[in-house]
Design an enzyme around this catalytic site. Structure first.
Site, PDB file in Angstrom:
ATOM      1  N   PRO A  84       0.809  -1.230   0.000  1.00  0.00           N
ATOM      2  CA  PRO A  84       0.000   0.000   0.000  1.00  0.00           C
ATOM      3  C   PRO A  84       0.836   1.271   0.000  1.00  0.00           C
ATOM      4  O   PRO A  84       1.933   1.320   0.557  1.00  0.00           O
ATOM      5  CB  PRO A  84      -0.805  -0.122   1.302  1.00  0.00           C
ATOM      6  CG  PRO A  84      -0.823  -1.579   1.613  1.00  0.00           C
ATOM      7  CD  PRO A  84       0.497  -2.102   1.138  1.00  0.00           C
ATOM      8  N   ASN A  85       0.291   2.316  -0.626  1.00  0.00           N
ATOM      9  CA  ASN A  85       0.930   3.621  -0.654  1.00  0.00           C
ATOM     10  C   ASN A  85      -0.153   4.695  -0.718  1.00  0.00           C
ATOM     11  O   ASN A  85      -1.292   4.411  -1.078  1.00  0.00           O
ATOM     12  CB  ASN A  85       1.882   3.736  -1.850  1.00  0.00           C
ATOM     13  CG  ASN A  85       2.844   4.897  -1.717  1.00  0.00           C
ATOM     14  OD1 ASN A  85       2.537   6.010  -2.123  1.00  0.00           O
ATOM     15  ND2 ASN A  85       4.000   4.645  -1.134  1.00  0.00           N
ATOM     16  N   GLU A 117      11.706   6.865   6.090  1.00  0.00           N
ATOM     17  CA  GLU A 117      10.405   7.038   6.736  1.00  0.00           C
ATOM     18  C   GLU A 117       9.641   5.725   6.829  1.00  0.00           C
ATOM     19  O   GLU A 117       8.878   5.498   7.773  1.00  0.00           O
ATOM     20  CB  GLU A 117       9.584   8.091   6.002  1.00  0.00           C
ATOM     21  CG  GLU A 117       9.231   7.742   4.576  1.00  0.00           C
ATOM     22  CD  GLU A 117       8.547   8.886   3.840  1.00  0.00           C
ATOM     23  OE1 GLU A 117       8.360   9.936   4.456  1.00  0.00           O
ATOM     24  OE2 GLU A 117       8.203   8.711   2.664  1.00  0.00           O
ATOM     25  N   GLU A 119      13.936  12.316  -3.273  1.00  0.00           N
ATOM     26  CA  GLU A 119      13.599  11.075  -2.571  1.00  0.00           C
ATOM     27  C   GLU A 119      13.340  10.015  -3.646  1.00  0.00           C
ATOM     28  O   GLU A 119      14.207   9.244  -3.972  1.00  0.00           O
ATOM     29  CB  GLU A 119      12.382  11.274  -1.678  1.00  0.00           C
ATOM     30  CG  GLU A 119      12.037  10.038  -0.863  1.00  0.00           C
ATOM     31  CD  GLU A 119      10.682  10.152  -0.212  1.00  0.00           C
ATOM     32  OE1 GLU A 119      10.555   9.684   0.925  1.00  0.00           O
ATOM     33  OE2 GLU A 119       9.755  10.682  -0.844  1.00  0.00           O
ATOM     34  N   HIS A 149      10.022  23.838   3.979  1.00  0.00           N
ATOM     35  CA  HIS A 149       9.252  22.663   3.570  1.00  0.00           C
ATOM     36  C   HIS A 149       8.004  23.106   2.829  1.00  0.00           C
ATOM     37  O   HIS A 149       7.222  23.910   3.335  1.00  0.00           O
ATOM     38  CB  HIS A 149       8.859  21.813   4.779  1.00  0.00           C
ATOM     39  CG  HIS A 149       8.102  20.577   4.407  1.00  0.00           C
ATOM     40  ND1 HIS A 149       6.868  20.247   4.916  1.00  0.00           N
ATOM     41  CD2 HIS A 149       8.411  19.579   3.544  1.00  0.00           C
ATOM     42  CE1 HIS A 149       6.460  19.109   4.392  1.00  0.00           C
ATOM     43  NE2 HIS A 149       7.377  18.682   3.557  1.00  0.00           N
ATOM     44  N   HIS A 150       7.831  22.572   1.618  1.00  0.00           N
ATOM     45  CA  HIS A 150       6.646  22.834   0.804  1.00  0.00           C
ATOM     46  C   HIS A 150       5.979  21.502   0.472  1.00  0.00           C
ATOM     47  O   HIS A 150       6.392  20.821  -0.477  1.00  0.00           O
ATOM     48  CB  HIS A 150       7.020  23.528  -0.510  1.00  0.00           C
ATOM     49  CG  HIS A 150       7.457  24.938  -0.355  1.00  0.00           C
ATOM     50  ND1 HIS A 150       8.099  25.629  -1.373  1.00  0.00           N
ATOM     51  CD2 HIS A 150       7.358  25.811   0.677  1.00  0.00           C
ATOM     52  CE1 HIS A 150       8.373  26.861  -0.956  1.00  0.00           C
ATOM     53  NE2 HIS A 150       7.929  26.988   0.289  1.00  0.00           N
ATOM     54  N   GLU A 151       5.005  21.099   1.242  1.00  0.00           N
ATOM     55  CA  GLU A 151       4.193  19.935   0.857  1.00  0.00           C
ATOM     56  C   GLU A 151       3.049  20.431  -0.010  1.00  0.00           C
ATOM     57  O   GLU A 151       2.245  21.260   0.420  1.00  0.00           O
ATOM     58  CB  GLU A 151       3.655  19.204   2.085  1.00  0.00           C
ATOM     59  CG  GLU A 151       2.711  18.058   1.760  1.00  0.00           C
ATOM     60  CD  GLU A 151       3.303  17.064   0.767  1.00  0.00           C
ATOM     61  OE1 GLU A 151       2.750  16.927  -0.336  1.00  0.00           O
ATOM     62  OE2 GLU A 151       4.338  16.437   1.094  1.00  0.00           O
ATOM     63  N   GLU A 161       8.686  12.455  -3.609  1.00  0.00           N
ATOM     64  CA  GLU A 161       7.554  11.901  -4.372  1.00  0.00           C
ATOM     65  C   GLU A 161       7.511  12.395  -5.820  1.00  0.00           C
ATOM     66  O   GLU A 161       6.513  12.200  -6.503  1.00  0.00           O
ATOM     67  CB  GLU A 161       6.196  12.184  -3.696  1.00  0.00           C
ATOM     68  CG  GLU A 161       6.000  11.506  -2.371  1.00  0.00           C
ATOM     69  CD  GLU A 161       6.479  12.360  -1.203  1.00  0.00           C
ATOM     70  OE1 GLU A 161       6.867  11.799  -0.168  1.00  0.00           O
ATOM     71  OE2 GLU A 161       6.468  13.613  -1.333  1.00  0.00           O
TER      72      GLU A 161
END
Length: 711
Positions: free
Chosen positions: A194-195, A510, A504, A415-417, A486
């Protein structure tokens, strides 16, 4: 550069229905590439290494949308050109300070007889393998066109052993499976785990970089280079014939690519060697990318950093400020009227602790996640306007933190999600980068967790590849370094845009908090994910039994070795500062290890089993050695002949204890100092899931006193 141009005098010579093959050899003569048109006029190629076939005769071409005649047969050869190049260039950062780019090139110009469309195929043959790509020149009969599929084949010579992850349009975050090619179909279901976002392709599709080993002992790696304005390539296996065919990532409409002439595909690469070390030493991927487009690069600097991150990953703290909000509307939600949850990690007080620790121990930067408004409903809600990348939570003093970090000589990492809301990120990108410049943030970690917006798009389609590239190029305008998570896997583009300092794009540390990675995972990644560039793997975990009940499948010595084996100019010490205080002697290696290298030597390398690399630091001249081991304990033997002759050095060896084991005794380690020289040979035990790390420095007589010679 020397260019000779000739017209093939024998293109009309047909033997057994096949146009006579044309051959070129690599500069050292070890590789031979053969090109021909078969009886149907389809272009084909074959690759041999030292007279052994590596790629058997394989077809080339493309299927186009809304065209009655596709670009894969009915060609004739118009012209050919041969070119050779031998140059040396200097990367801004890297595994060595100089890279040799030496190849023989063969360009074949084709015309499809029935349509008069032109297609060029350019081959470059290096001493470590092959790169080739399609080129579409300007022409009256083909301006704009859409790709239904690329038909590139890689015909294997046998049922090789492969290290693979499932083909997927949206994630690379899988553990690797080792199997025969013929076993992929049967193992695919168990390999798909799963992801947050995933779209598996088929029962036999796998991702590149694909690492294989033949029964004859040849090491073979298939990948791509210079992925620009094109969809990422997967490999679909015909397991009856052992032929891989390219499978491009589609957009929401199912189209694999929109191009207009002049255009070109990425390079398709085949790296081959007689050892695993040969694969790691190849620089084909970088050499097939263009030189840097950033003229002044002094602002691009490798960084060693800490961060408010692992405590969120393990569940000890949260990204969100409050648990009261079910939905957030940026600019309308008043956070002063809600109750803080008491678990928020990105508080001014907590961040200052990390800054203090970074300053005390000589780290360059501190990453903070969860600093900005919007985390309460960021994931899984198909929300377009999810973050603005500008507005801090009430308990994060953006200006005060910047001033405090500056007073401690520590740089902050932004950090930019994006929550995969790509349009929203591009909407705010200039303002967000300008905010970073205003507060002196030299680097950004971007993230693309979740399903893509616009809905139906995939992480690795042409549209998203272009977005990632846009973000990197826009960052360069603001002199900002990018660490993208991602995003699409790297393909050497960091040569052209060296501010792309890390990615990444694989299953990272993680996942050690999400149930664990396989203990041999880090012995595979350098042969697969890192063929395209450095990975922000976030190593340095010292406490293996983490807060949420997961177990990190690694020994402490293995975690130290990753700073050498998992190359990146951006390296995180990912654990809590409290855990580093518990093991100050082991933490010393993380503080000492370099980030930028003058030279790298691959001492032993067997994917899935073990890997030992020695690297010479660019500035200090010190050597560092890292060894990571697979599932079984092993005693290896490595020579120190990479050291300068007639000099004596001290080696600080951080190793597994004899009873260490990634599962039962991961923190059992030993540290010893010994004298070494270029004739020394180290015999060293590595535990299951273990390894060792070594710092080597030249010593004067006073330092050598009392230090025993390595036996």
């Amino acid at each position: 550069m020397r260019i000779s141009r000739f017209i093939l005098a024998f293109i009309f010579t047909i033997s057994s229905g096949v146009l006579s093959a044309q051959e070129i050899s690599s500069p050292d003569g070890s590789f031979t590439l053969s090109f021909s048109l078969d009886a149907s006029g389809a272009p084909t190629y074959q690759l041999n290494f030292k007279d052994q076939p590596v790629i058997e005769s394989s077809r080339l071409g493309l299927d186009l949308i809304n065209d009655s005649v596709d670009l894969h047969m009915g060609f004739r050869i118009l012209d050919t050109e041969t070119t050779s190049l031998d140059e040396t260039w200097n990367p801004v950062w890297g595994e060595e300070s100089e890279i040799r780019n030496h190849y023989q090139e063969f360009l074949v110009k084709l015309e499809q007889v029935s349509t008069e469309r032109k297609l060029n195929i350019r081959f470059r043959l290096f001493d470590s393998g092959l790169g080739f790509r399609y080129e579409f020149p300007v022409q009256e009969v083909m301006g704009h066109f859409a790709i239904a599929e690329e038909l590139t084949e890689f015909a294997m010579t046998g049922d090789h052993t492969a290290f693979w992850i499932p083909g997927d349009y949206d994630t690379q975050e899988y553990d690797y499976t080792e199997s025969k090619l013929s076993e992929i179909r049967d193992l695919m279901e168990s390999a798909i785990t799963p992801n947050a976002s995933q779209t598996p392709i088929s029962e036999t599709a796998v991702q590149t970089a694909l690492m294989m080993k033949s029964e004859e002992g040849l090491y073979i790696n298939i990948h791509e280079a210079a992925l620009i304005d094109y969809a990422a390539m997967h490999l679909e296996l015909n397991d009856k014939q052992m032929i891989f065919r390219s499978h491009l990532t589609p957009d929401a409409q199912g189209v694999k690519g929109y191009l207009y002439t002049p255009a070109q595909s990425p390079w398709r690469t085949v790296i081959v060697g007689e050892s695993g070390a040969d694969i790691l030493a190849s620089r084909i991927t970088y050499n097939l990318n263009e030189p840097s487009k950033i003229d002044e690069t002094a602002w691009i600097k490798p960084m060693k950093y800490l961060g408010v991150w692992w405590e969120m990953i393990t569940g000890q703290s949260s990204w969100a400020y409050t648990d009261e909000l079910r939905a957030v509307k940026l600019g309308e939600t008043d956070y002063s009227k809600v109750q803080p949850n008491g678990k928020h990690g990105a508080t001014t007080e907590n961040v200052k602790k990390y800054i203090d620790f970074a300053a005390e121990h000589g780290f360059d930067g501190v990453l903070v996640e969860g600093w900005n408004e919007g985390w309460e409903d960021w994931f899984g809600n198909s929300k377009d306007y999810v973050f603005d990348f500008l507005s801090p939570y009430p308990d994060f003093d953006l200006e005060g933190i910047a001033a405090y970090a500056k007073s401690k000589d520590v740089k902050m990492i932004m950090h930019h999600e994006t929550s995969s809301s790509v349009r929203n990120y591009e909407r705010h990108l200039d303002e967000a980068y300008q905010l970073m410049k205003d507060y002196d943030y030299p680097a950004v970690k971007s993230g693309y967790v979740g399903n893509m917006l616009p809905r139906g798009e995939h992480h690795y389609s042409q549209w998203l590849v272009n977005h990632y590239q846009y973000a990197v190029e826009k960052a360069a305008e603001y002199q900002i370094m990018v660490n993208a998570h991602e995003a699409v896997r790297p393909t050497g583009v960091a040569r052209t845009w060296p501010n792309l300092i890390a990615n990444e794009s694989a299953r990272g540390t993680e996942y050690q908090a999400f149930g664990g990675n396989k203990a041999n995972h880090v012995t595979v990644l350098p042969f697969t994910r890192q063929i395209g560039g450095p990975m922000d793997y976030t190593p340095g975990i010292f406490e293996m039994d983490v807060f949420n009940g997961s177990h990190v499948n690694s020994t402490l010595a293995n975690q130290l070795a990753l700073y050498v084996t998992m190359y990146s100019p951006l390296q995180m010490a990912a654990d809590y500062p409290e855990n580093y205080k518990r093991f100050p002697d082991a933490f010393q290696f993380i503080k000492d290890v370099a980030l930028d290298w003058e030279k790298s030597v691959y001492l032993e390398a067997e994917p899935g089993y073990y890997l030992t690399i020695a690297r010479k630091a660019k500035e200090s001249g010190e050597w560092f050695v890292g060894n990571v081991n697979g599932l079984d304990g092993r005693t290896g033997e490595i020579p120190f002949d990479f050291l300068e002759e007639r000099k004596t050095y001290i080696a600080e060896i951080y190793s597994d204890a004899s009873d260490a084991h990634f599962k039962t005794n991961p923190q059992a380690y030993e540290i010893r100092k010994v004298r070494v020289d270029s004739k020394s040979v180290l015999e060293q035990f590595s535990a299951p899931g273990g390894g060792y790390a070594i710092r080597i420095y030249e010593a004067d007589k006073s330092e050598l006193k009392g230090v025993k010679k390595l036996k």
